[in-house]
Design a protein around this motif. Sequence first.
Motif, PDB file in Angstrom:
ATOM      1  N   GLU A   1       7.695  -8.540  -8.700  1.00  0.00           N
ATOM      2  CA  GLU A   1       8.189  -9.227  -7.511  1.00  0.00           C
ATOM      3  C   GLU A   1       9.428  -8.578  -6.910  1.00  0.00           C
ATOM      4  OE1 GLU A   1       8.411 -13.506  -7.660  1.00  0.00           O
ATOM      5  OE2 GLU A   1       7.076 -13.577  -9.400  1.00  0.00           O
ATOM      6  N   GLY A   2      10.015  -7.642  -7.648  1.00  0.00           N
ATOM      7  CA  GLY A   2      11.240  -7.023  -7.164  1.00  0.00           C
ATOM      8  C   GLY A   2      11.100  -5.546  -6.852  1.00  0.00           C
ATOM      9  N   PHE A   3      10.906  -4.728  -7.885  1.00  0.00           N
ATOM     10  CA  PHE A   3      10.964  -3.280  -7.686  1.00  0.00           C
ATOM     11  C   PHE A   3       9.718  -2.702  -7.017  1.00  0.00           C
ATOM     12  CE2 PHE A   3      14.246  -3.825 -10.982  1.00  0.00           C
ATOM     13  CZ  PHE A   3      15.305  -3.230 -10.301  1.00  0.00           C
ATOM     14  N   LEU A   4       8.541  -3.227  -7.331  1.00  0.00           N
ATOM     15  CA  LEU A   4       7.350  -2.696  -6.662  1.00  0.00           C
ATOM     16  C   LEU A   4       7.345  -3.024  -5.168  1.00  0.00           C
ATOM     17  CD1 LEU A   4       4.484  -3.187  -9.281  1.00  0.00           C
ATOM     18  CD2 LEU A   4       5.731  -1.099  -8.694  1.00  0.00           C
ATOM     19  N   PRO A   5       7.651  -4.252  -4.750  1.00  0.00           N
ATOM     20  CA  PRO A   5       7.777  -4.499  -3.306  1.00  0.00           C
ATOM     21  C   PRO A   5       8.887  -3.670  -2.657  1.00  0.00           C
ATOM     22  CG  PRO A   5       7.487  -6.570  -4.462  1.00  0.00           C
ATOM     23  CD  PRO A   5       7.701  -5.515  -5.518  1.00  0.00           C
ATOM     24  N   ALA A   6       9.981  -3.439  -3.382  1.00  0.00           N
ATOM     25  CA  ALA A   6      11.061  -2.623  -2.830  1.00  0.00           C
ATOM     26  C   ALA A   6      10.603  -1.189  -2.625  1.00  0.00           C
ATOM     27  CB  ALA A   6      12.278  -2.665  -3.760  1.00  0.00           C
TER      28      ALA A   6
ATOM     29  N   GLU B   1      -2.694  -6.772  -8.969  1.00  0.00           N
ATOM     30  CA  GLU B   1      -3.778  -7.384  -8.192  1.00  0.00           C
ATOM     31  C   GLU B   1      -3.373  -8.772  -7.725  1.00  0.00           C
ATOM     32  OE1 GLU B   1      -8.505  -8.626  -8.690  1.00  0.00           O
ATOM     33  OE2 GLU B   1      -7.474  -7.507 -10.270  1.00  0.00           O
ATOM     34  N   ALA B   2      -2.713  -9.542  -8.593  1.00  0.00           N
ATOM     35  CA  ALA B   2      -2.280 -10.884  -8.216  1.00  0.00           C
ATOM     36  C   ALA B   2      -1.209 -10.842  -7.132  1.00  0.00           C
ATOM     37  CB  ALA B   2      -1.756 -11.622  -9.445  1.00  0.00           C
ATOM     38  N   ALA B   3      -0.332  -9.836  -7.184  1.00  0.00           N
ATOM     39  CA  ALA B   3       0.723  -9.721  -6.176  1.00  0.00           C
ATOM     40  C   ALA B   3       0.156  -9.362  -4.807  1.00  0.00           C
ATOM     41  CB  ALA B   3       1.748  -8.671  -6.615  1.00  0.00           C
ATOM     42  N   GLY B   4      -0.889  -8.533  -4.782  1.00  0.00           N
ATOM     43  CA  GLY B   4      -1.552  -8.172  -3.527  1.00  0.00           C
ATOM     44  C   GLY B   4      -1.033  -6.873  -2.940  1.00  0.00           C
ATOM     45  N   ARG B   5      -1.951  -6.134  -2.328  1.00  0.00           N
ATOM     46  CA  ARG B   5      -1.595  -4.835  -1.747  1.00  0.00           C
ATOM     47  C   ARG B   5      -0.545  -4.966  -0.658  1.00  0.00           C
ATOM     48  NH1 ARG B   5      -6.298  -0.942   0.437  1.00  0.00           N
ATOM     49  NH2 ARG B   5      -6.758  -0.964  -1.795  1.00  0.00           N
ATOM     50  N   ASP B   6      -0.574  -6.038   0.109  1.00  0.00           N
ATOM     51  CA  ASP B   6       0.412  -6.207   1.183  1.00  0.00           C
ATOM     52  C   ASP B   6       1.830  -6.264   0.631  1.00  0.00           C
ATOM     53  OD1 ASP B   6      -1.587  -6.220   3.033  1.00  0.00           O
ATOM     54  OD2 ASP B   6      -1.633  -8.398   3.278  1.00  0.00           O
TER      55      ASP B   6
ATOM     56  N   VAL C   1       2.871  -4.998  -2.603  1.00  0.00           N
ATOM     57  CA  VAL C   1       3.302  -3.885  -3.456  1.00  0.00           C
ATOM     58  C   VAL C   1       2.684  -2.547  -3.072  1.00  0.00           C
ATOM     59  CG1 VAL C   1       3.693  -5.461  -5.386  1.00  0.00           C
ATOM     60  CG2 VAL C   1       1.486  -4.286  -5.187  1.00  0.00           C
ATOM     61  N   GLY C   2       1.729  -2.516  -2.157  1.00  0.00           N
ATOM     62  CA  GLY C   2       1.100  -1.264  -1.785  1.00  0.00           C
ATOM     63  C   GLY C   2       0.082  -0.820  -2.823  1.00  0.00           C
ATOM     64  N   ASP C   3      -0.316   0.446  -2.747  1.00  0.00           N
ATOM     65  CA  ASP C   3      -1.277   1.023  -3.689  1.00  0.00           C
ATOM     66  C   ASP C   3      -0.516   1.628  -4.868  1.00  0.00           C
ATOM     67  OD1 ASP C   3      -3.691   0.492  -2.250  1.00  0.00           O
ATOM     68  OD2 ASP C   3      -3.124   2.076  -0.847  1.00  0.00           O
ATOM     69  N   ILE C   4      -0.650   1.023  -6.008  1.00  0.00           N
ATOM     70  CA  ILE C   4       0.080   1.465  -7.197  1.00  0.00           C
ATOM     71  C   ILE C   4      -0.872   2.210  -8.123  1.00  0.00           C
ATOM     72  CG2 ILE C   4       1.522   0.752  -9.133  1.00  0.00           C
ATOM     73  CD1 ILE C   4       2.703   0.100  -6.392  1.00  0.00           C
ATOM     74  N   GLU C   5      -0.495   3.425  -8.485  1.00  0.00           N
ATOM     75  CA  GLU C   5      -1.249   4.188  -9.472  1.00  0.00           C
ATOM     76  C   GLU C   5      -0.709   3.816 -10.855  1.00  0.00           C
ATOM     77  OE1 GLU C   5      -2.516   8.821  -9.955  1.00  0.00           O
ATOM     78  OE2 GLU C   5      -0.382   8.410  -9.715  1.00  0.00           O
ATOM     79  N   ILE C   6      -1.588   3.396 -11.759  1.00  0.00           N
ATOM     80  CA  ILE C   6      -1.171   2.952 -13.088  1.00  0.00           C
ATOM     81  C   ILE C   6      -1.830   3.851 -14.134  1.00  0.00           C
ATOM     82  CG2 ILE C   6      -1.167   1.037 -14.730  1.00  0.00           C
ATOM     83  CD1 ILE C   6      -1.323  -0.874 -12.348  1.00  0.00           C
TER      84      ILE C   6
END
Length: 404
Positions: A16-21, A44-49, A51-56
């Motif tokens: 909720e903090g660093f990925l959206p940032a 997936e729960a946070a949503g692409r809008d 956090v964007g596209d995250i490579e894991i």
Amino acid sequence: MRMYLIALNPTDSVTEGFLPAAHALGLDVTLLTDRAEPHRRAVEAAGRDAVGDIEILECDVRDHHALITRVATHHRPDAVFTNSDHLQAPAALAAAYFGLPGKDWRAALRTKDKAETRRHLAAAGLDAVRSVELAAGQDPEGLLDRPVPYPCVVKPREGVASEDVVIVAAPDELLARCREIQARRPGAALVAEEYLPGELHTLETLGDGRRLHVVGGFRTRLSPPPYFVETRMTYVPRHPDPVTAQVLAQLDCLGVGFGASHTEFVVHDGRARIIEVNYRAVGDQGDLLLRDLLGFPLFEHVLRTHLGEPLPDHLRLRRDAAARVDYVCAPTAGTLAAAPAPADLTADGVRLAYRPLRATGTRHPLHHTNRDYVGVLRTTGPDQPSVDRAADAFLATRRWEFTP
């Protein structure tokens, strides 16, 4: 620009903090973790809008060699960052290897290792806390021949979140507690140090290696002894200047000054004594509270430092508001049978955000740590009495039911 974000289990700070940032800053993010599937579910729960596209990608993130190899054989890095207590030294070593901005790995190790923290501050003449160290696998009987102060606090040398932290009053109790912890953590070294009296506070700082900003702090309420579970944090915009100066002097000695840091300390007779330094942002949604309360992009600022950008000379922080965070703890082992749903409420200028931390129907043992949290309430408002009334009313009118 590509940022490698290093993590263990998913946390609110990351999701909720660093990925959206990072998404707001337009960064390409590769998340390296040894727990990929839980992170995929969280993203997936946070949503692409959000956090964007995250490579894991999977990686043994505790091993700096494996971490460096994983990055070196993938995309060129522009930043390496972690908000995990356990991963600060490996991430710092990886950043240094690639010539990127980051924390001094020695400071990361020095603050993670509680025994080394004590030795370093004592050698500098800043604070001497009587303590002894029990190596991994060492028989606690050996402590009986050493100058252990009573009462003392026993803790893992590199522990977090009050895990296996307990106060003891006598040698027989010390032996019993050490053996209990060793049974749960066979590879952990332990520290037994004198109990430091005083009210518990925190100092939240943000630095870029050249300047260090004080963002504020918290006054912390703890569970009854012998454990040290945080049950409430009340925001303190400014500690007394002499107290802040003492803590900052100790942080400077430890080499803390880059990115975020969350320092716990007690004040007794005007003397500030560090309990521990967590060389990352305050967790358990305290960072989310600071972002919302102070009206500044905390997470973006932290990431910018790791991209090599300087912090502003002055942070624009809102100072005319009050806040607190309450943690609802399970009183016993058992199943959470009923609990409130997530809620966002506003009344008379006070905002409340309640988030469940444990699903109903799940059974858990009692840990005497923040793993006993079943919900968290963040409350912000124009003044402390308004905040306290609203938070107290919310907690009094909701029910959390447990069955054995």
